[in-house]
Design an enzyme around this catalytic site. Sequence first.
Site, mmCIF file in Angstrom:
data_model
loop_
_atom_site.group_PDB
_atom_site.id
_atom_site.type_symbol
_atom_site.label_atom_id
_atom_site.label_comp_id
_atom_site.label_asym_id
_atom_site.label_seq_id
_atom_site.Cartn_x
_atom_site.Cartn_y
_atom_site.Cartn_z
ATOM 1 N N THR A 85 0.876 -1.177 0.000
ATOM 2 C CA THR A 85 0.000 0.000 0.000
ATOM 3 C C THR A 85 0.911 1.224 0.000
ATOM 4 O O THR A 85 1.076 1.877 1.027
ATOM 5 C CB THR A 85 -0.927 0.017 1.237
ATOM 6 O OG1 THR A 85 -0.121 -0.212 2.414
ATOM 7 C CG2 THR A 85 -1.982 -1.040 1.154
ATOM 8 N N GLU A 148 0.130 -7.112 10.348
ATOM 9 C CA GLU A 148 1.439 -7.732 10.498
ATOM 10 C C GLU A 148 2.385 -6.713 11.115
ATOM 11 O O GLU A 148 2.378 -5.564 10.726
ATOM 12 C CB GLU A 148 1.912 -8.095 9.077
ATOM 13 C CG GLU A 148 3.209 -8.798 9.015
ATOM 14 C CD GLU A 148 3.174 -10.068 9.812
ATOM 15 O OE1 GLU A 148 2.299 -10.904 9.562
ATOM 16 O OE2 GLU A 148 4.035 -10.221 10.697
ATOM 17 N N PHE A 149 3.181 -7.157 12.079
ATOM 18 C CA PHE A 149 4.075 -6.200 12.749
ATOM 19 C C PHE A 149 5.543 -6.530 12.518
ATOM 20 O O PHE A 149 6.407 -6.089 13.275
ATOM 21 C CB PHE A 149 3.782 -6.190 14.255
ATOM 22 C CG PHE A 149 2.340 -5.908 14.571
ATOM 23 C CD1 PHE A 149 1.857 -4.607 14.508
ATOM 24 C CD2 PHE A 149 1.463 -6.927 14.891
ATOM 25 C CE1 PHE A 149 0.518 -4.337 14.773
ATOM 26 C CE2 PHE A 149 0.123 -6.665 15.158
ATOM 27 C CZ PHE A 149 -0.350 -5.377 15.102
ATOM 28 N N LEU A 150 5.832 -7.337 11.489
ATOM 29 C CA LEU A 150 7.218 -7.806 11.360
ATOM 30 C C LEU A 150 8.194 -6.671 11.052
ATOM 31 O O LEU A 150 7.866 -5.710 10.366
ATOM 32 C CB LEU A 150 7.333 -8.924 10.323
ATOM 33 C CG LEU A 150 7.111 -8.656 8.839
ATOM 34 C CD1 LEU A 150 8.337 -8.063 8.175
ATOM 35 C CD2 LEU A 150 6.762 -9.976 8.164
ATOM 36 N N GLU A 152 11.894 -5.738 9.415
ATOM 37 C CA GLU A 152 12.900 -6.252 8.498
ATOM 38 C C GLU A 152 14.135 -6.607 9.318
ATOM 39 O O GLU A 152 14.442 -5.968 10.317
ATOM 40 C CB GLU A 152 13.228 -5.215 7.419
ATOM 41 C CG GLU A 152 12.017 -4.971 6.538
ATOM 42 C CD GLU A 152 12.300 -4.110 5.323
ATOM 43 O OE1 GLU A 152 13.459 -3.987 4.917
ATOM 44 O OE2 GLU A 152 11.329 -3.566 4.777
ATOM 45 N N ALA A 256 18.977 8.240 18.893
ATOM 46 C CA ALA A 256 18.985 9.440 18.050
ATOM 47 C C ALA A 256 19.987 9.237 16.924
ATOM 48 O O ALA A 256 20.978 8.527 17.074
ATOM 49 C CB ALA A 256 19.372 10.647 18.897
ATOM 50 N N CYS A 264 7.888 1.383 5.641
ATOM 51 C CA CYS A 264 6.679 1.454 6.486
ATOM 52 C C CYS A 264 6.513 2.780 7.219
ATOM 53 O O CYS A 264 5.587 3.535 6.943
ATOM 54 C CB CYS A 264 6.684 0.311 7.491
ATOM 55 S SG CYS A 264 6.514 -1.289 6.687
ATOM 56 N N LYS A 267 5.815 6.281 5.239
ATOM 57 C CA LYS A 267 4.555 6.345 4.480
ATOM 58 C C LYS A 267 3.348 6.112 5.389
ATOM 59 O O LYS A 267 2.291 6.688 5.176
ATOM 60 C CB LYS A 267 4.559 5.355 3.322
ATOM 61 C CG LYS A 267 4.308 3.910 3.720
ATOM 62 C CD LYS A 267 3.773 3.060 2.570
ATOM 63 C CE LYS A 267 3.684 1.588 2.932
ATOM 64 N NZ LYS A 267 2.575 1.175 3.777
ATOM 65 N N LYS A 325 18.336 0.456 7.518
ATOM 66 C CA LYS A 325 18.786 -0.053 8.816
ATOM 67 C C LYS A 325 19.668 -1.262 8.553
ATOM 68 O O LYS A 325 19.643 -1.808 7.450
ATOM 69 C CB LYS A 325 17.595 -0.390 9.710
ATOM 70 C CG LYS A 325 16.769 -1.577 9.259
ATOM 71 C CD LYS A 325 15.694 -1.847 10.303
ATOM 72 C CE LYS A 325 15.056 -3.191 10.120
ATOM 73 N NZ LYS A 325 14.006 -3.448 11.102
HETATM 74 C C1 UDX Z 1 8.621 -1.097 11.233
HETATM 75 C C2 UDX Z 1 7.950 -1.561 12.524
HETATM 76 O O1 UDX Z 1 8.942 -1.651 13.554
HETATM 77 C C3 UDX Z 1 7.271 -2.898 12.309
HETATM 78 O O2 UDX Z 1 6.611 -3.308 13.488
HETATM 79 C C4 UDX Z 1 6.278 -2.745 11.180
HETATM 80 O O3 UDX Z 1 5.653 -3.972 10.906
HETATM 81 C C5 UDX Z 1 6.954 -2.226 9.928
HETATM 82 O O4 UDX Z 1 7.642 -1.019 10.211
HETATM 83 P P1 UDX Z 1 10.877 -1.739 9.955
HETATM 84 O O5 UDX Z 1 10.454 -0.793 8.883
HETATM 85 O O6 UDX Z 1 11.426 -3.070 9.586
HETATM 86 O O7 UDX Z 1 9.638 -2.044 10.919
HETATM 87 O O8 UDX Z 1 11.995 -0.986 10.793
HETATM 88 P P2 UDX Z 1 12.241 -0.521 12.297
HETATM 89 O O9 UDX Z 1 13.115 -1.493 12.975
HETATM 90 O O10 UDX Z 1 10.984 -0.142 12.951
HETATM 91 O O11 UDX Z 1 13.123 0.789 12.030
HETATM 92 C C6 UDX Z 1 12.571 1.867 11.279
HETATM 93 C C7 UDX Z 1 13.559 2.977 11.119
HETATM 94 O O12 UDX Z 1 13.746 3.642 12.355
HETATM 95 C C8 UDX Z 1 14.966 2.581 10.655
HETATM 96 O O13 UDX Z 1 15.381 3.494 9.658
HETATM 97 C C9 UDX Z 1 15.805 2.685 11.903
HETATM 98 O O14 UDX Z 1 17.133 2.965 11.621
HETATM 99 C C10 UDX Z 1 15.116 3.841 12.610
HETATM 100 N N1 UDX Z 1 15.319 3.855 14.070
HETATM 101 C C11 UDX Z 1 14.862 2.823 14.842
HETATM 102 C C12 UDX Z 1 15.972 4.941 14.669
HETATM 103 O O15 UDX Z 1 16.380 5.885 13.995
HETATM 104 N N2 UDX Z 1 16.136 4.943 16.016
HETATM 105 C C13 UDX Z 1 15.673 3.938 16.814
HETATM 106 O O16 UDX Z 1 15.859 4.023 18.033
HETATM 107 C C14 UDX Z 1 15.033 2.845 16.200
#
Ligand code: UDX
Length: 435
Positions: A85, A148-150, A152, A256, A264, A267, A325
């Site tokens: 989406t 879904e909360f997975l 990556e 930070a 995710c 958007k 990440k």
């Molecule tokens: C996220 C949600 O965590 C997950 O539950 C949902 O299903 C999909 O979106 P994801 O996109 O895989 O998952 O990444 P996530 O681990 O949440 O990190 C998102 C971004 O935040 C990354 O760019 C990461 O570097 C950044 N981040 C995360 C920070 O800048 N600081 C933090 O403390 C944690």
Amino acid sequence: MRISVIGCGYLGAVHAACMAELGHDVVGVDVDERKVAELSAGRAPFFEPGLPEVLERATASGRLRFTTDMSEAAGAQVHFVAVGTPQTAGSHAADLTYVDAAVQGLLPHLSEGDLVVGKSTVPVGTAARLAEVVRASSPGADLAWNPEFLREGFAVADTVSPDRFVYGVPAGADGERATALLDAVYETALATGTPRIVTDYATAELVKVSANAFLATKISFINAMAEIAEATGADVTQLADAIGHDARIGRRFLNAGIGFGGGCLPKDIRAFQARADELGLDSLAFLADVDAVNLRRRERVVTLADELVGGAAGSRVAVLGLAFKPDSDDVRDSPALDVARRLHEMGAHVAVFDPEANVTAARLAPQLDYAPDAETALRGADVVLVLTEWREFKALDPETVGSLVAQKRIVDGRNVLDLTAWRAAGFDARGLGRP
Ligand code: UDX
């Protein structure tokens, strides 16, 4: 149980493979022939730790197959919809084209008793609308929403043993039947005591977007503190440790740096605001600030690099990390790639290296100079930017790096380096929100 999974992108491919791993008989359907060919050969089309092994086992067991032919979904009792989406071009709203097409495509193949289960992240109200479509076309078939909360990098573990299940189901006996079917699908995880919340469609849809909005807000909160720390000489990493000891706050997601990206969070917070606007509510106006703080952090690194080299034009910049990440090759809305591109636009020569994302990044930004390893990227650099916290970058040795670069300057965009050690090696070392 026989299961179909419509959409074999990040979410769908992992879901299909893990459902087969749990013993179900699964067919994955996708319109992309190349992706279907890769998956059919037991290969993951993207980098995700643990997925190749699960895919290989599941395809070898004969319990998992992939096809472009939607009619092969017929005969499955549960049909997961796991298509994307994306953000609509020119607007913040979610583009539901693929979700609508997946449900429409399924309709001719549904039988009485089948359950269509939405997993995609959608604006609240979508499930109720699609349930009408399913019931009108296939009497006796129904729809549930099971977000879904997975994450990556942890996608396999998060799918096989998630920290909770949320089922959005219709009221009454239909809801009980949908719940029983989903319980049968997730029997293994439920047996270990995984919490499950059974609710209505709207709540299930909102759980997903509000969880992501909360996480984004937490990250932007600490990044806002980083801005204050920069103006006052405080250290945001110590601040995070200190407030994180309060169990009500918690230390996780308080790192930070250059902020959040990926397919995710960015958007989803925009689509959530757009939906609130449609509902005539100001409730989510603060998410515009969450987004703004997040984007300012990228700008901050660009400015810092520009200042350190005395003007980016003509300088040599080494960027370590391109994925949004670590443990991912995903560069969708990646802060690291964004920073690298901007410095290139300012006239810098930008040499980049990511352990997994060089290929995915090169498709979007071919103008950058892709190095085969960190050492090559570092050679002759006027400034080094660490923008994704891969383990190998955290372990970099200041003396070795010092012998490769032209000028000893480093910016830690993820606050993972020991700045004292780098300074001791003669570097002008800067963090974000750290003195
Ligand atoms: C996220 C949600 O965590 C997950 O539950 C949902 O299903 C999909 O979106 P994801 O996109 O895989 O998952 O990444 P996530 O681990 O949440 O990190 C998102 C971004 O935040 C990354 O760019 C990461 O570097 C950044 N981040 C995360 C920070 O800048 N600081 C933090 O403390 C944690």
